[in-house]
Each structure stands twice: as structure tokens, then as C-alpha cells.
Scaffold this active site. Structure first.
Site, PDB file in Angstrom:
ATOM      1  N   GLY A  50       0.817  -1.209   0.000  1.00  0.00           N
ATOM      2  CA  GLY A  50       0.000   0.000   0.000  1.00  0.00           C
ATOM      3  C   GLY A  50       0.849   1.255   0.000  1.00  0.00           C
ATOM      4  N   MET A  51       0.182   2.409   0.030  1.00  0.00           N
ATOM      5  CA  MET A  51       0.926   3.676  -0.031  1.00  0.00           C
ATOM      6  C   MET A  51       1.811   3.833   1.206  1.00  0.00           C
ATOM      7  SD  MET A  51      -0.422   7.589  -0.418  1.00  0.00           S
ATOM      8  CE  MET A  51      -1.496   7.559   1.009  1.00  0.00           C
TER       9      MET A  51
ATOM     10  N   SER B  80      -6.358   6.890  12.501  1.00  0.00           N
ATOM     11  CA  SER B  80      -6.626   7.918  11.499  1.00  0.00           C
ATOM     12  C   SER B  80      -7.228   9.132  12.184  1.00  0.00           C
ATOM     13  CB  SER B  80      -7.599   7.399  10.450  1.00  0.00           C
ATOM     14  OG  SER B  80      -7.977   8.460   9.586  1.00  0.00           O
ATOM     15  N   SER B  81      -7.093  10.283  11.532  1.00  0.00           N
ATOM     16  CA  SER B  81      -7.622  11.522  12.131  1.00  0.00           C
ATOM     17  C   SER B  81      -9.149  11.498  12.183  1.00  0.00           C
ATOM     18  CB  SER B  81      -7.159  12.725  11.308  1.00  0.00           C
ATOM     19  OG  SER B  81      -7.586  12.567   9.961  1.00  0.00           O
ATOM     20  N   CYS B  82      -9.781  10.571  11.445  1.00  0.00           N
ATOM     21  CA  CYS B  82     -11.252  10.568  11.440  1.00  0.00           C
ATOM     22  C   CYS B  82     -11.825   9.943  12.709  1.00  0.00           C
ATOM     23  CB  CYS B  82     -11.778   9.837  10.210  1.00  0.00           C
ATOM     24  SG  CYS B  82     -11.538   8.082  10.286  1.00  0.00           S
TER      25      CYS B  82
ATOM     26  N   TYR C 115     -15.603   3.130   9.565  1.00  0.00           N
ATOM     27  CA  TYR C 115     -14.134   3.070   9.527  1.00  0.00           C
ATOM     28  C   TYR C 115     -13.564   3.615  10.838  1.00  0.00           C
ATOM     29  CZ  TYR C 115      -9.471   4.635   7.791  1.00  0.00           C
ATOM     30  OH  TYR C 115      -8.129   4.896   7.593  1.00  0.00           O
TER      31      TYR C 115
ATOM     32  N   LYS D  95     -11.255   1.751  13.683  1.00  0.00           N
ATOM     33  CA  LYS D  95      -9.964   2.296  14.101  1.00  0.00           C
ATOM     34  C   LYS D  95      -9.920   2.484  15.610  1.00  0.00           C
ATOM     35  CE  LYS D  95      -7.582   2.499  10.366  1.00  0.00           C
ATOM     36  NZ  LYS D  95      -6.301   1.788  10.261  1.00  0.00           N
TER      37      LYS D  95
ATOM     38  N   HIS E 266      -8.931   9.175  -2.151  1.00  0.00           N
ATOM     39  CA  HIS E 266      -8.934  10.394  -1.338  1.00  0.00           C
ATOM     40  C   HIS E 266      -8.781  11.599  -2.255  1.00  0.00           C
ATOM     41  CE1 HIS E 266      -7.823   7.642   2.067  1.00  0.00           C
ATOM     42  NE2 HIS E 266      -8.637   8.463   2.693  1.00  0.00           N
TER      43      HIS E 266
HETATM   44  N1  LIG Z   1      -4.278   7.248   3.111  1.00  0.00           N
HETATM   45  C1  LIG Z   1      -4.570   8.091   4.075  1.00  0.00           C
HETATM   46  O1  LIG Z   1      -4.860   9.283   3.847  1.00  0.00           O
HETATM   47  C2  LIG Z   1      -4.562   7.628   5.502  1.00  0.00           C
HETATM   48  C3  LIG Z   1      -4.278   6.304   5.841  1.00  0.00           C
HETATM   49  N2  LIG Z   1      -4.292   5.950   7.172  1.00  0.00           N
HETATM   50  C4  LIG Z   1      -3.995   4.567   7.575  1.00  0.00           C
HETATM   51  O2  LIG Z   1      -2.721   4.197   7.069  1.00  0.00           O
HETATM   52  C5  LIG Z   1      -2.721   2.788   6.779  1.00  0.00           C
HETATM   53  C6  LIG Z   1      -2.291   2.572   5.342  1.00  0.00           C
HETATM   54  O3  LIG Z   1      -3.145   3.307   4.503  1.00  0.00           O
HETATM   55  P1  LIG Z   1      -2.803   3.407   2.941  1.00  0.00           P
HETATM   56  O4  LIG Z   1      -1.410   2.973   2.705  1.00  0.00           O
HETATM   57  O5  LIG Z   1      -3.248   4.748   2.483  1.00  0.00           O
HETATM   58  O6  LIG Z   1      -3.793   2.319   2.328  1.00  0.00           O
HETATM   59  P2  LIG Z   1      -3.612   1.418   1.019  1.00  0.00           P
HETATM   60  O7  LIG Z   1      -4.977   1.036   0.606  1.00  0.00           O
HETATM   61  O8  LIG Z   1      -2.712   2.094   0.060  1.00  0.00           O
HETATM   62  O9  LIG Z   1      -2.846   0.132   1.591  1.00  0.00           O
HETATM   63  C7  LIG Z   1      -3.524  -0.765   2.422  1.00  0.00           C
HETATM   64  C8  LIG Z   1      -2.769  -2.072   2.377  1.00  0.00           C
HETATM   65  O10 LIG Z   1      -3.473  -3.031   3.170  1.00  0.00           O
HETATM   66  C9  LIG Z   1      -3.606  -4.216   2.412  1.00  0.00           C
HETATM   67  N3  LIG Z   1      -4.841  -4.922   2.754  1.00  0.00           N
HETATM   68  C10 LIG Z   1      -6.084  -4.420   2.859  1.00  0.00           C
HETATM   69  N4  LIG Z   1      -6.946  -5.399   3.178  1.00  0.00           N
HETATM   70  C11 LIG Z   1      -6.225  -6.546   3.276  1.00  0.00           C
HETATM   71  C12 LIG Z   1      -6.537  -7.893   3.562  1.00  0.00           C
HETATM   72  N5  LIG Z   1      -7.799  -8.269   3.822  1.00  0.00           N
HETATM   73  N6  LIG Z   1      -5.546  -8.813   3.565  1.00  0.00           N
HETATM   74  C13 LIG Z   1      -4.274  -8.452   3.302  1.00  0.00           C
HETATM   75  N7  LIG Z   1      -3.901  -7.175   3.027  1.00  0.00           N
HETATM   76  C14 LIG Z   1      -4.878  -6.248   3.008  1.00  0.00           C
HETATM   77  C15 LIG Z   1      -3.646  -3.781   0.969  1.00  0.00           C
HETATM   78  O11 LIG Z   1      -3.261  -4.870   0.147  1.00  0.00           O
HETATM   79  P3  LIG Z   1      -3.594  -4.856  -1.431  1.00  0.00           P
HETATM   80  O12 LIG Z   1      -2.858  -3.684  -1.979  1.00  0.00           O
HETATM   81  O13 LIG Z   1      -3.075  -6.159  -1.932  1.00  0.00           O
HETATM   82  O14 LIG Z   1      -5.091  -4.729  -1.538  1.00  0.00           O
HETATM   83  C16 LIG Z   1      -2.643  -2.647   0.974  1.00  0.00           C
HETATM   84  O15 LIG Z   1      -1.345  -3.159   0.795  1.00  0.00           O
HETATM   85  C17 LIG Z   1      -4.117   2.283   7.080  1.00  0.00           C
HETATM   86  O16 LIG Z   1      -4.152   1.745   8.389  1.00  0.00           O
HETATM   87  C18 LIG Z   1      -4.953   3.557   7.017  1.00  0.00           C
HETATM   88  O17 LIG Z   1      -6.110   3.442   7.825  1.00  0.00           O
HETATM   89  C19 LIG Z   1      -4.583   6.837   8.184  1.00  0.00           C
HETATM   90  C20 LIG Z   1      -4.871   8.147   7.869  1.00  0.00           C
HETATM   91  C21 LIG Z   1      -4.863   8.638   6.517  1.00  0.00           C
HETATM   92  C1  LIG Z   2      -7.879  10.338   5.884  1.00  0.00           C
HETATM   93  C2  LIG Z   2      -9.373  10.446   6.018  1.00  0.00           C
HETATM   94  O1  LIG Z   2      -9.951  10.567   4.741  1.00  0.00           O
HETATM   95  C3  LIG Z   2     -11.347  10.485   4.703  1.00  0.00           C
HETATM   96  O2  LIG Z   2     -11.893  11.690   5.106  1.00  0.00           O
HETATM   97  P1  LIG Z   2     -11.753  12.981   4.200  1.00  0.00           P
HETATM   98  O3  LIG Z   2     -10.531  13.704   4.589  1.00  0.00           O
HETATM   99  O4  LIG Z   2     -13.043  13.729   4.239  1.00  0.00           O
HETATM  100  O5  LIG Z   2     -11.587  12.306   2.780  1.00  0.00           O
HETATM  101  P2  LIG Z   2     -11.411  12.780   1.298  1.00  0.00           P
HETATM  102  O6  LIG Z   2      -9.951  12.949   1.047  1.00  0.00           O
HETATM  103  O7  LIG Z   2     -12.166  11.822   0.447  1.00  0.00           O
HETATM  104  O8  LIG Z   2     -12.184  14.223   1.181  1.00  0.00           O
HETATM  105  C4  LIG Z   2     -11.601  15.361   1.686  1.00  0.00           C
HETATM  106  C5  LIG Z   2     -12.408  16.559   1.203  1.00  0.00           C
HETATM  107  O9  LIG Z   2     -12.086  16.733  -0.178  1.00  0.00           O
HETATM  108  C6  LIG Z   2     -13.278  17.019  -0.909  1.00  0.00           C
HETATM  109  N1  LIG Z   2     -13.110  16.603  -2.310  1.00  0.00           N
HETATM  110  C7  LIG Z   2     -13.174  17.461  -3.382  1.00  0.00           C
HETATM  111  N2  LIG Z   2     -13.046  16.783  -4.542  1.00  0.00           N
HETATM  112  C8  LIG Z   2     -12.876  15.475  -4.185  1.00  0.00           C
HETATM  113  C9  LIG Z   2     -12.688  14.307  -4.976  1.00  0.00           C
HETATM  114  O10 LIG Z   2     -12.662  14.317  -6.214  1.00  0.00           O
HETATM  115  N3  LIG Z   2     -12.538  13.139  -4.275  1.00  0.00           N
HETATM  116  C10 LIG Z   2     -12.551  13.083  -2.909  1.00  0.00           C
HETATM  117  N4  LIG Z   2     -12.366  11.903  -2.285  1.00  0.00           N
HETATM  118  N5  LIG Z   2     -12.767  14.186  -2.128  1.00  0.00           N
HETATM  119  C11 LIG Z   2     -12.909  15.361  -2.778  1.00  0.00           C
HETATM  120  C12 LIG Z   2     -14.324  16.196  -0.173  1.00  0.00           C
HETATM  121  O11 LIG Z   2     -15.616  16.706  -0.492  1.00  0.00           O
HETATM  122  C13 LIG Z   2     -13.933  16.437   1.277  1.00  0.00           C
HETATM  123  O12 LIG Z   2     -14.458  17.673   1.730  1.00  0.00           O
HETATM  124  C14 LIG Z   2     -11.986   9.446   5.573  1.00  0.00           C
HETATM  125  O13 LIG Z   2     -12.978   8.846   4.795  1.00  0.00           O
HETATM  126  C15 LIG Z   2     -10.940   8.510   6.072  1.00  0.00           C
HETATM  127  O14 LIG Z   2     -10.436   7.694   5.031  1.00  0.00           O
HETATM  128  C16 LIG Z   2      -9.849   9.237   6.704  1.00  0.00           C
HETATM  129  O15 LIG Z   2      -9.381   8.851   7.723  1.00  0.00           O
END
Ligand SMILES: NC(=O)C1=CN([C@@H]2O[C@H](COP(=O)(O)OP(=O)(O)OC[C@H]3O[C@@H](n4cnc5c(N)ncnc54)[C@H](OP(=O)(O)O)[C@@H]3O)[C@@H](O)[C@H]2O)C=CC1
Ligand SMILES: C[C@H]1O[C@H](OP(=O)(O)OP(=O)(O)OC[C@H]2O[C@@H](n3cnc4c(=O)[nH]c(N)nc43)[C@H](O)[C@@H]2O)[C@@H](O)[C@@H](O)C1=O
Length: 324
Positions: free
Chosen positions: A26-27, A119-121, A148, A152, A191
Site C-alpha cells: 500500500g501507499m 486515522s484523524s477521522c 471506519y 480504528k 482520497h
Molecule cells: N491514506 C490516508 O490518507 C490515511 C491512511 N491511514 C492509515 O494508514 C494505513 C495505510 O493506509 P494506505 O497505505 O493509504 O492504504 P492502502 O490502501 O494504500 O494500503 C492498504 C494495504 O493493506 C492491504 N490490505 C487491505 N486489506 C487486506 C486484507 N484483507 N488482507 C491483506 N492485506 C490487506 C492492501 O493490500 P492490497 O494492496 O493487496 O489490496 C494494501 O497493501 C491504514 O491503516 C490507514 O487506515 C490513516 C490516515 C490517513
Molecule cells: C484520511 C481520512 O480521509 C477520509 O476523510 P476525508 O478527509 O473527508 O476524505 P477525502 O480525502 O475523500 O475528502 C476530503 C475533502 O475533499 C473534498 N473533495 C473534493 N473533490 C474530491 C474528490 O474528487 N474526491 C474526494 N475523495 N474528495 C474530494 C471532499 O468533499 C472532502 O471535503 C476518511 O474517509 C478517512 O479515510 C480518513 O481517515
């Protein structure tokens, strides 16, 4: 006046340890793998095709064989506001299953340290800003990502309980919105950062007159570049050992409208930007209080403009569009 107790700092040596990054593809997982390459560790990973982390028996069996000493729990079902609000059952089931399986397996198999990524949510929709770690569970959550967030919070409370009952050195970190290489560009479920990078890029190629941004553009968000996030995680794994949450962010936020203009400039799109209020705004503001993190010796270093430029280049490379 009650003195605010600052977290206990400790030195945990990663050198020579078996380190498991759950969610390494993942990311965040990918950024952790890049950052851990600078450490003397025995990195171990397992792909989803080998083990579904929702499968308790498979997770327990893998942990009994691999016995990682350190665990970064970065695996989760993750998505933007529409993904969370649409796939509500999947977000709560997958994330509770993954968290409970890995936290318990790590304990049973003697892991010396585990980091759970929340997560911040998890903070209340209308909590005072910037969001302090002790504001968790002090008010109603944002409805669009409540499943979600509950999952968390369950993981967070499980980590706290294992520290309390078993003395497990398990810690909780609360990242803000993240972006960068390896992000998810799904048109509906991504996102905002990935969504706008893709949308402005496609509009530039199509010479479109206008790009529509979801919501009103008034919500404020904080954005941390994922390689900064990984560096903060390794820093805290080495230095932090206590039951309190630690926010990970930049300490700066921006309106979605202004953020859209930052992305448009980075991509080189010069058309009109409009807003679609039929799409959800979500939480009005999510700015983290990062004073605890600063006292633990870490601050973000990548500016939003630099981060977006790097994320755009990564998008082009990952989608095979980078200039050769
Ligand atoms: N992205 C963001 O803005 C934020 C992320 N986080 C947290 O950071 C962490 C990583 O997020 P991020 O990297 O963005 O997410 P990604 O979706 O990019 O990565 C998630 C990873 O988890 C793996 N995964 C999910 N479900 C399963 C499963 N059932 N079995 C095995 N592997 C699984 C995915 O595997 P595969 O790729 O093979 O599906 C992937 O490698 C998470 O805990 C998320 O909640 C917190 C705040 C903000
Ligand atoms: C990290 C956090 O991320 C999630 O919360 P979020 O911050 O609200 O997520 P978001 O990135 O999707 O949106 C941020 C803002 O952005 C605006 N927005 C505009 N245009 C687009 C657009 O095109 N796509 C998306 N997704 N949002 C858009 C959208 O309307 C909103 O006001 C949680 O679900 C959860 O996953 C969590 O923990």
C-alpha cells in the site's frame, strides 16, 4: 492546574530485528519499506494473495512461523469519503478483523513492539481544532466515515488494553490525510489528493474548459507526504513507549478550494475550477495538534507544493505516462 504529562520516551533498537510491515504494497506500507531500507533490519512481508489478513487462522499460523519482533500495522481497507460512505459494512468488518487478528497474533507470538495506524477521522466531527489526542470519544463522529472510525477506535482500544493487561509495548499513532507514491487513483473511491491529481491531469490532456471539485470547497484539510509519515513512524517506533495516542501531521491546513488550485498549478491545468455541492463535504476541518509529536523530536519536512509535485511525478510513473 493539572500538568500535562508528556509521553514517556524510550530507546528501542531496531537493529537486527525481524520487522513485519503489514500492508507493504500500500501507499504507507511502501513508504515504510523504503524508509526501513535505511535501517539494519530483517524485513518481512506477506502479500494479500498469500494471506488474507481477515483470516484469523491464516494470520495466527503465519505469525507462529515468522515470529516478527516488530510490527508496523499499515494494512487496512482504506478510501476517501465516498468509499467510506458507500462500503460501510466492508470498512467496519475488514478493519476490525485485520486489527484484531494482527494485534492478538503479535502478542501471542511475543512481538517486542507493534505500531497501530489509526486515522484523524477517529476524532469528533466538531471537536475543537487543532485536534488534540485526548479529544477522542468526546463527541459524535463524522457520519460518512463512522464505520471506519469505529473500527480504528477498536484497534486503538485493543492496543491500549494489551499494554495495560499484558504489558505489551504496543503504540497508537493517528495520521492526518496522507498522499504520495503508491496512492489509490480510483475515480470514486480515492482520497481528495489522488482524485484531483488524476482529474486535473486528464483535464489538461483533454484541454477541458472546467474541472469539477466535490463539495463546497470550504472544508479544511491537512496533508502529509507519505515518506514523511514513514519517517515519523520509524522515529516513534524507536523513541515512543506509552499508552497515549500520538498525532502525525504537519500542523498546517488548507481549504479544499485553495488546495485544488495548488494541484492545478502543479499539474499545469489553467482552466476553470467549479464545485459540486451535491457531493459530501465531510468533516468541516481536520487539523491535528502535533505538539506531542514535536516534543518527541519529529517535524514534517516536505512542503505541500513540493509534495504535490513529487506525487504528480509518481502518478505519471505509476500510470505509465512519465515523459521518457
Ligand atoms: N491514506 C490516508 O490518507 C490515511 C491512511 N491511514 C492509515 O494508514 C494505513 C495505510 O493506509 P494506505 O497505505 O493509504 O492504504 P492502502 O490502501 O494504500 O494500503 C492498504 C494495504 O493493506 C492491504 N490490505 C487491505 N486489506 C487486506 C486484507 N484483507 N488482507 C491483506 N492485506 C490487506 C492492501 O493490500 P492490497 O494492496 O493487496 O489490496 C494494501 O497493501 C491504514 O491503516 C490507514 O487506515 C490513516 C490516515 C490517513
Ligand atoms: C484520511 C481520512 O480521509 C477520509 O476523510 P476525508 O478527509 O473527508 O476524505 P477525502 O480525502 O475523500 O475528502 C476530503 C475533502 O475533499 C473534498 N473533495 C473534493 N473533490 C474530491 C474528490 O474528487 N474526491 C474526494 N475523495 N474528495 C474530494 C471532499 O468533499 C472532502 O471535503 C476518511 O474517509 C478517512 O479515510 C480518513 O481517515
Amino acid at each position: 492546574m493539572q500538568l500535562r504529562r508528556w509521553p514517556v520516551t524510550s530507546r528501542f533498537d531496531l537493529a537486527g530485528k525481524r520487522v513485519f510491515v503489514a500492508g507493504h504494497r500500500g501507499m504507507v506500507g511502501g513508504a515504510l519499506v523504503r524508509r526501513l531500507a535505511r535501517e539494519d533490519v530483517a524485513l518481512t512481508t506477506v502479500s494479500r494473495s498469500e494471506i488474507d489478513l481477515r483470516d484469523q487462522a491464516a494470520v495466527f499460523s503465519w505469525f507462529a512461523k515468522s515470529r516478527p519482533q516488530v510490527v508496523f500495522l499499515a494494512a487496512a481497507k482504506v478510501g476517501g469519503i465516498v468509499a467510506n460512505n458507500t462500503l460501510r459494512a466492508e470498512f467496519i468488518y475488514d478493519n476490525i478483523a485485520i486489527a484484531t487478528n494482527i494485534i492478538h497474533a503479535a502478542h501471542v507470538n511475543g512481538a517486542e513492539k507493534l505500531m497501530f495506524l489509526g486515522s484523524s477521522c477517529i476524532y469528533p466531527k466538531l471537536a475543537a481544532q487543532p485536534l488534540r489526542e485526548d479529544s477522542m470519544l468526546t463527541g459524535p463522529l463524522e457520519p460518512t466515515n463512522e464505520p471506519y472510525a469505529i473500527a480504528k477506535i477498536a484497534g486503538i482500544k485493543m492496543v491500549e488494553a494489551y499494554r495495560s493487561q499484558y504489558g505489551a509495548d504496543f503504540i497508537n499513532v493517528m495520521p492526518t490525510n496522507l498522499y504520495g507514491p503508491g496512492d489509490n487513483y480510483h475515480p470514486e473511491y480515492s482520497h481528495v489528493v489522488a482524485a484531483l491529481i488524476r482529474r486535473f491531469h486528464e483535464a489538461k490532456l483533454a484541454e477541458a474548459a472546467e474541472v469539477v471539485v466535490w463539495g463546497t470547497g470550504t472544508p479544511r484539510r491537512e496533508f502529509l507526504y507519505v515518506d514523511d509519515m514513514a519517517d515519523a513512524c520509524v522515529h516513534l517506533m524507536k523513541t515512543y513507549s506509552d499508552h497515549e495516542l500520538v498525532n502525525i501531521g504537519t500542523g498546517e491546513d488548507i481549504t479544499i478550494a485553495d488546495f485544488a488550485r495548488v494541484v492545478a498549478a502543479a499539474v499545469g491545468y489553467h482552466g476553470r475550477i467549479s464545485f459540486d455541492p451535491s457531493r459530501p463535504d465531510g468533516t468541516p476541518r481536520k487539523l491535528l495538534d502535533v505538539s506531542r509529536l514535536a516534543r518527541l523530536g519529529w517535524r514534517a519536512t516536505t512542503s505541500l507544493e513540493d509534495g504535490i509535485a513529487r506525487a504528480y511525478q509518481a502518478f505519471l510513473q505509476e500510470t505509465g505516462q512519465a515523459a521518457t
